[in-house]
Design an enzyme around this catalytic site. Structure first.
Site, PDB file in Angstrom:
ATOM      1  N   HIS A 261       0.843  -1.300  -0.099  1.00 23.03           N
ATOM      2  CA  HIS A 261      -0.203   0.011  -0.112  1.00 23.03           C
ATOM      3  C   HIS A 261       0.993   1.400   0.092  1.00 23.03           C
ATOM      4  CE1 HIS A 261      -4.178   2.275   1.376  1.00 23.03           C
ATOM      5  NE2 HIS A 261      -2.873   2.879   1.676  1.00 23.03           N
ATOM      6  N   GLU A 262       1.841   2.067   1.139  1.00 18.15           N
ATOM      7  CA  GLU A 262       2.656   2.454   1.216  1.00 18.15           C
ATOM      8  C   GLU A 262       3.348   2.385  -0.507  1.00 18.15           C
ATOM      9  OE1 GLU A 262       2.061   4.620   3.572  1.00 18.15           O
ATOM     10  OE2 GLU A 262       0.649   3.564   4.358  1.00 18.15           O
ATOM     11  N   HIS A 265       1.733   4.959  -3.127  1.00 18.52           N
ATOM     12  CA  HIS A 265       2.118   5.795  -2.607  1.00 18.52           C
ATOM     13  C   HIS A 265       3.122   6.316  -3.510  1.00 18.52           C
ATOM     14  CE1 HIS A 265      -1.853   6.505  -0.422  1.00 18.52           C
ATOM     15  NE2 HIS A 265      -1.744   5.713   0.421  1.00 18.52           N
ATOM     16  N   GLU A 291      -4.732   7.984  -2.998  1.00 13.86           N
ATOM     17  CA  GLU A 291      -5.534   5.981  -2.376  1.00 13.86           C
ATOM     18  C   GLU A 291      -5.816   5.703  -3.843  1.00 13.86           C
ATOM     19  OE1 GLU A 291      -5.162   6.733   0.208  1.00 13.86           O
ATOM     20  OE2 GLU A 291      -5.448   4.642   1.531  1.00 13.86           O
TER      21      GLU A 291
HETATM   22 ZN    ZN Z   1      -3.310   4.791   1.673  1.00 17.21          ZN
END
Ligand code: ZN
Length: 496
Positions: A261-262, A265, A291
């Protein structure tokens, strides 16, 4: 020097101050001894006030005015002026006293919220929440970007989005999601997470997390991963991106999916075109689009069968005792469990949207319809029953679970919009690259990243999110893509 160039340089400096503040924050969460927090808090407060006074200075106002008068401005110049104006308006429309009153109430509220959550006693948090609501309404009245008070707050996270726009999207998705969750839950042979809840050596988890992001093309030359209590991504310049993860020995998905997830980003932060480096445009176009990137890598890629065709043998090799006797299909099912649950942050990608809709509906009533704080716990539980069919046994697992209301309102919808943006963009990618998932089977992810760089990342904040999605996919944000994605993915997993 012309005003445009001066405006760029003025904000280059302001951005560098932001990055220094970010470095102080990163260090606090990653390295700093706990006892040193007071000195650091003062340094961060000092950086904030330096940044604030530069933004609200007469110089900023004059440069914006002069730049606006120039002819032949490029698209990027115009976006730069728009963002500079946004910062300037906020800094000048909101009185300093209100800013510090909000900060003070938020940090006190945070302490009381922790106590309230610990004891599951809403009455402890109530007086602070009432005050925060009053202050945030005042804030919205002063900022007044419109068309309504709640829209003004939403626009801080999703520039260009209004309450009505989001309402229409959420209303289109709500009954369909409820139906899907019901259908999945009526199946008798449901997948479960037992494989994932064994003892997984933290050292090996850490090494695998690094191996994965390396394959996902995270650039270790301009970024690094560390450990922190709450995983996050931050940029310390346009060529320095930091991510963090956390490891739970008894639950494999925590480190694994936090990392992916990170990384999603971070790949966004690493992909801005050089022209906009160290400017206000070197940021995600909105919280929702940011997101969408993290969730695309985490859920659309990281929880797909093709991804695990490559990675599962490697994981089996690392954890032979835990995974012996389980096939890749078993593992894939276990990381794709859909189940109504009380806590938003633990929710799967299908029920997640319903948690967000609940908060969106309540926030609107809080900010615009004079909802009394006393009514919140009861309304929360009613809506949980309506949307997810379950009622929290206490307020800790209900209205007190999220930290967000200690500081403000309007943040939650972005999380869910992220899923919707991701589905629509991903569908578009597959249209032009139908064989993309086969890349994952070979541990090859650069085609996906190149597409995202080309269509999303490079632009940073040049476009507003509703315009960007139209530019990429040719249509407005449409929740049906997400619904279709969910049905196509989960019905086979659940044997429907
Ligand atoms: Zn996030």
């Amino acid at each position: 020097m012309n005003a445009m160039k001066e405006l760029w340089e003025h904000f280059n400096e302001i951005m560098r101050l932001y990055y220094i503040e970010a470095l102080l924050g990163w260090d606090q969460q990653v390295n700093m001894p706990k006892g040193s927090v007071k000195g650091r808090a003062e340094q961060i407060a000092l950086m904030r006030s330096l940044i604030h006074s530069r933004i609200k200075s007469d110089k900023t106002g004059k440069l914006i005015k002069d730049a606006e008068k120039l002819d032949g401005l490029s698209k990027i110049d115009l976006a730069m002026i728009r963002e500079a104006k946004r910062e300037y308006d906020q800094a000048t429309k909101i009185p300093d006293e209100l800013v510090s009153e909000i900060a003070r109430t938020s940090s006190l509220g945070h302490i009381e919220w922790e106590k309230a959550r610990e004891k599951s006693d809403f009455s402890i948090f109530k007086p602070y929440l009432e005050k925060i609501i009053k202050l945030r309404i005042e804030f919205a009245e002063k900022l007044d970007t419109g068309p309504t008070l709640y829209s003004t707050l939403l626009d801080l996270f999703e520039p260009g989005a209004t309450y009505d726009w989001i309402l229409k999207i959420f209303n289109g998705m709500k009954p369909k999601l409820v139906k899907i969750v019901d259908k999945l839950n009526s199946v008798s042979d449901k997948p479960n997470q037992s494989i994932l809840k064994k003892n997984y050596d933290p050292e090996k988890q850490w090494q695998l997390s690094l191996d994965i992001i390396k394959k996902l093309n995270f650039d270790f030359n301009t970024g690094r991963q560390d450990k922190a209590t709450h995983p996050f991504t931050t940029s310390l310049s346009s060529i320095d991106t930091r991510i963090t993860t956390r490891i739970r020995e008894d639950y494999l998905p925590d480190c694994l999916f936090s990392t992916i997830h990170e990384c999603g980003h971070a790949l966004y932060q690493m992909g801005f075109k050089e022209e906009i480096h160290e400017t206000l445009l070197a940021e995600g176009c909105s919280m929702g689009i940011h997101e969408s990137q993290s969730r695309m890598w985490e859920n659309f890629v990281g929880r797909s069968k093709e991804f695990w065709t490559y990675w599962y043998p490697i994981f089996q090799n690392a954890f032979p005792e835990n995974l012996k006797g389980y096939s890749m299909e078993d593992f894939h099912r276990s990381i794709n469990v859909v189940e109504p649950s009380f806590i938003r942050v633990d929710a799967d990608e299908v029920t997640y949207g319903l948690h967000v809709i609940l908060r969106f509906e309540l926030e609107k009533m809080i900010i615009e319809d004079n909802l009394q704080v006393d009514e919140l716990p009861g309304l929360w539980n009613e809506k949980m029953e309506e949307l997810l069919g379950i009622i929290p046994p206490n307020d800790r697992e209900g209205v007190l679970q999220d930290v967000h209301w200690t500081s403000g309102f309007g943040y939650f919808p972005s999380y869910s919009l992220g899923n919707l943006y991701a589905a629509q963009i991903y569908k578009d990618i597959l249209k032009t690259n139908p064989s993309l998932p086969q890349d994952y089977e070979k541990g090859e992810f650069s085609n996906l990243l190149n597409y995202l760089k080309e269509n999303v990342h490079q632009y940073g904040k040049i476009y507003k999110a509703p315009d960007l999605i139209k530019k990429i996919t040719g249509e407005d944000l449409n929740p049906d893509y997400f619904i279709k994605y969910v049905e196509d993915k989960y019905y086979p997993i659940y044997g429907i």
